[in-house]
Enzyme design. Structure first.
Site, short mmCIF file in Angstrom:
data_model
loop_
_atom_site.label_atom_id
_atom_site.label_comp_id
_atom_site.label_asym_id
_atom_site.label_seq_id
_atom_site.Cartn_x
_atom_site.Cartn_y
_atom_site.Cartn_z
CD GLU A 257 -53.57 -2.35 72.16
OE1 GLU A 257 -54.17 -2.62 70.87
OE2 GLU A 257 -54.25 -2.86 73.29
CB CYS A 291 -54.44 2.02 65.24
SG CYS A 291 -55.28 2.23 66.81
P1 NAP Z 1 -43.74 3.20 65.12
O1 NAP Z 1 -42.71 3.79 64.00
O2 NAP Z 1 -43.58 1.96 65.07
O3 NAP Z 1 -43.26 3.68 66.40
C1 NAP Z 1 -43.86 3.73 67.62
C2 NAP Z 1 -43.03 3.83 68.81
O4 NAP Z 1 -42.12 2.48 68.74
C3 NAP Z 1 -42.08 4.87 68.71
O5 NAP Z 1 -41.77 5.33 70.00
C4 NAP Z 1 -40.79 4.54 68.07
O6 NAP Z 1 -39.60 5.04 68.30
C5 NAP Z 1 -40.73 3.11 68.59
N1 NAP Z 1 -40.02 2.03 67.75
C6 NAP Z 1 -40.08 2.13 66.34
N2 NAP Z 1 -39.20 1.09 65.75
C7 NAP Z 1 -38.81 0.42 67.05
C8 NAP Z 1 -38.10 -0.70 67.37
N3 NAP Z 1 -37.30 -1.59 66.09
N4 NAP Z 1 -37.83 -1.00 68.63
C9 NAP Z 1 -38.33 -0.28 69.74
N5 NAP Z 1 -39.21 0.75 69.34
C10 NAP Z 1 -39.31 1.18 68.41
O7 NAP Z 1 -44.98 3.58 64.71
P2 NAP Z 1 -45.54 5.23 64.48
O8 NAP Z 1 -45.31 5.53 63.15
O9 NAP Z 1 -45.44 5.94 65.48
O10 NAP Z 1 -47.22 5.03 64.55
C11 NAP Z 1 -47.87 4.41 63.43
C12 NAP Z 1 -48.27 3.04 63.57
O11 NAP Z 1 -48.74 2.83 65.04
C13 NAP Z 1 -49.38 2.51 63.00
O12 NAP Z 1 -49.14 1.18 62.31
C14 NAP Z 1 -50.47 2.59 63.65
O13 NAP Z 1 -51.61 1.55 63.00
C15 NAP Z 1 -49.99 1.84 64.94
N6 NAP Z 1 -50.82 2.20 66.26
C16 NAP Z 1 -51.58 1.17 66.63
C17 NAP Z 1 -52.51 1.59 67.74
C18 NAP Z 1 -53.22 0.38 68.41
O14 NAP Z 1 -53.67 0.94 69.44
N7 NAP Z 1 -53.44 -0.90 67.87
C19 NAP Z 1 -52.79 2.98 67.94
C20 NAP Z 1 -51.90 3.99 67.38
C21 NAP Z 1 -51.05 3.44 66.34
P3 NAP Z 1 -39.05 6.32 67.49
O15 NAP Z 1 -40.28 7.28 67.22
O16 NAP Z 1 -37.79 6.72 68.09
O17 NAP Z 1 -38.62 5.54 66.18
#
Ligand code: NAP
Length: 484
Positions: A257, A291
């Protein structure tokens, strides 16, 4: 009541601040640091879990799965209902925790935790029906499809809805007989531990959901571990891509997601009161950090000017500040680095010709605040058109007519959600159902998730579905049983 919550909670966290943890995250490589984004002060530093802890958690998961998968669906449902009760009991604490760790305004926090409880109850009620054997007549004396759990699901979750994202993934997976290991975002470790604790307090079997405090660099090793059956990630497209790569290498099922840049197409026959209301609400939900926020407002030329004036007026009226203050619709952004990145996207768009109609500055003082901002005259080639803007920035893109508006709406690498605002509901429905390239298409409303309906994206917004009957069938073995 809200003020009472604030006083109690702030007092508790001022105590942590006495330790004078300075907010230098890089100097604490073995720690995950929670920083209050409204004040910039460190709330608490959490030690990263050791390899030994990871091993213990995985072992516990294997044991828990063996017992849980054999438990009757009715008994699983009772556990889900008890967790829902515990969430409601703990709601003031959870809401204050989200406000303090990631800046969510209190009212929105209460809405979020209630939705978690309601979704657990939804799967407790409907799960057995969704998982019922499906009899398919063949040459066999009996043949049917049975839905069997896979094992331990790794949930990698984001900070923006620190409770909802976890329970949205957990409720269907667990109702289907799986167990879960949670790796939450590094800035909301308090929320991660609170979730794990409340599940234990609710009397759930040990190991049903366990939280690990780990940086993202340790996710790949978890996916490589044979005791992890599958992975679900909610987060950015970049994180999704890494997780998909590791899952692919291990041939493990993944649900992703990811990010979005939802278009809202405002047609010439739209009721502009409705359009402005939907656009402001859709853009400012969760301080713009959703998102499925209304990230691109694609407005047909004949109504663009009037829509723009009214939209800017309403955006200017949206108060931002302390998330504990009920008058504020917008809290701080979750982290200063994310706020600064958003501001750069705004500045780069202006440098390429976008018009700034309000906001667009970094306020003085502490915290990760950003004012409600509106950019108009946005065109392809600008960050505001091409990229996801994760904060309270309204983006107006003018279209010549309906066909041009649909072309622009679909001119994105993302495909999570989108809306059509029109006085002609029949015409809007056809556009939403057959033309808009996204997983969640709404007419005359802002995009939102509902436990009854599947939720997910296409293109770089990911794959797989959460919620509804589709969500509960993601992490199951769709098993054919054939009896001669
Ligand atoms: P993020 O930086 O991608 O982090 C999300 C999760 O993934 C965190 O637990 C993060 O851990 C982990 N993560 C980051 N890089 C990773 C990697 N290379 N390998 C494995 N795990 C990794 O995202 P965010 O800033 O928390 O959230 C915002 C984003 O999420 C936006 O793009 C938003 O649109 C999207 N989102 C999508 C949905 C949906 O339902 N489609 C819902 C909500 C949010 P760390 O924190 O330790 O880096």
């Amino acid at each position: 009541m809200l003020n009472k919550v604030k006083r109690k909670f702030i007092k508790r966290f001022d105590w942590f601040e006495l330790f004078n943890f300075t907010a230098n995250i890089s100097s604490m490589p073995d720690c995950l640091v929670s920083v209050n984004p409204a004040t910039g002060k460190v709330i608490r530093s959490y030690k990263v879990d050791s390899e030994r802890k990871v091993e213990a958690v995985l072992r516990q998961s294997v044991q828990a799965f063996e017992a849980w998968r054999k438990l009757a669906l009715g008994k699983r449902a009772t556990v889900l209902r008890n967790i829902a009760k515990e969430i409601r009991k703990e709601k003031h604490r959870l809401v204050a925790l989200a406000a303090t760790e990631m800046g969510k305004p209190l009212q929105q926090g209460y809405y979020e935790v209630e939705k978690c409880a309601a979704t657990l109850e939804f799967y407790a009620r409907e799960g057995a029906g969704f998982l019922k054997d499906e009899v398919i007549p063949t040459s066999a004396s009996k043949s049917y499809v049975s839905f069997q759990p896979l094992g331990t699901i790794l949930a990698v979750m984001p900070w923006n809805f620190p409770f909802w994202q976890v329970f949205r993934a957990m409720a269907p997976a667990v109702m289907a007989g799986n167990v879960m290991v949670l790796k939450h975002a590094s800035n909301v470790s308090g929320c991660a531990l609170a979730i794990a604790e409340l599940i234990v307090k609710a009397g759930a079997p040990e190991g049903l959901l366990q939280a690990l405090l780990l940086p993202s660099s340790r996710v790949e090793a978890l996916i490589n571990d044979s005791r992890i059956a599958a992975v679900t990630l909610t987060g950015s497209t970049a994180a999704g891509s890494s997780v998909a790569e590791a899952a692919g290498r291990n041939l493990k099922k993944a649900v992703l997601e990811l990010g979005g840049s939802d278009p809202y197409v405002i047609l010439a026959d739209a009721d502009l009161d409705v359009a402005v209301e939907i656009a402001v609400r859709g853009r400012l939900v969760n301080s713009g950090q959703s998102c499925i926020a209304a990230k691109r407002l694609v407005v047909v030329q004949s109504v663009r000017k009037e829509f723009e004036q009214r939209f800017v007026q309403k955006m200017k009226e949206a108060a931002f500040g302390d998330p504990f203050d009920e008058k504020n619709r917008i809290g701080p952004m979750a982290r200063v680095d994310l706020r600064d990145e958003l501001h750069q996207q705004v500045l780069r768009s202006i440098a390429k010709g976008a018009r700034l109609l309000c906001g667009g500055y970094i306020p003085g003082g502490k915290g990760a605040f950003y004012p409600p901002t509106v950019l108009s005259n946005v065109k392809k080639g600008m960050p505001a058109y091409d990229e996801e803007l994760f904060g309270p920035v309204g983006v107006i893109i003018e279209a010549k007519d309906t066909a041009d508006a649909m072309r622009i709406a679909n001119d994105s690498v993302y495909g999570l959600g989108g809306g059509i605002i029109s006085g002609n509901v029949k015409k809007a429905e056809i556009l939403a159902a057959t033309e808009l390239q996204a997983g969640n298409c709404f007419v005359n409303d802002f995009v939102h998730s509902d436990p009854h309906l599947p939720f997910g994206g296409i293109k770089q917004s990911g794959y797989g579905r959460e919620l509804g009957s589709y969500g509960i069938r993601e992490f199951v073995n769709i098993k054919t049983v054939f009896i001669k």
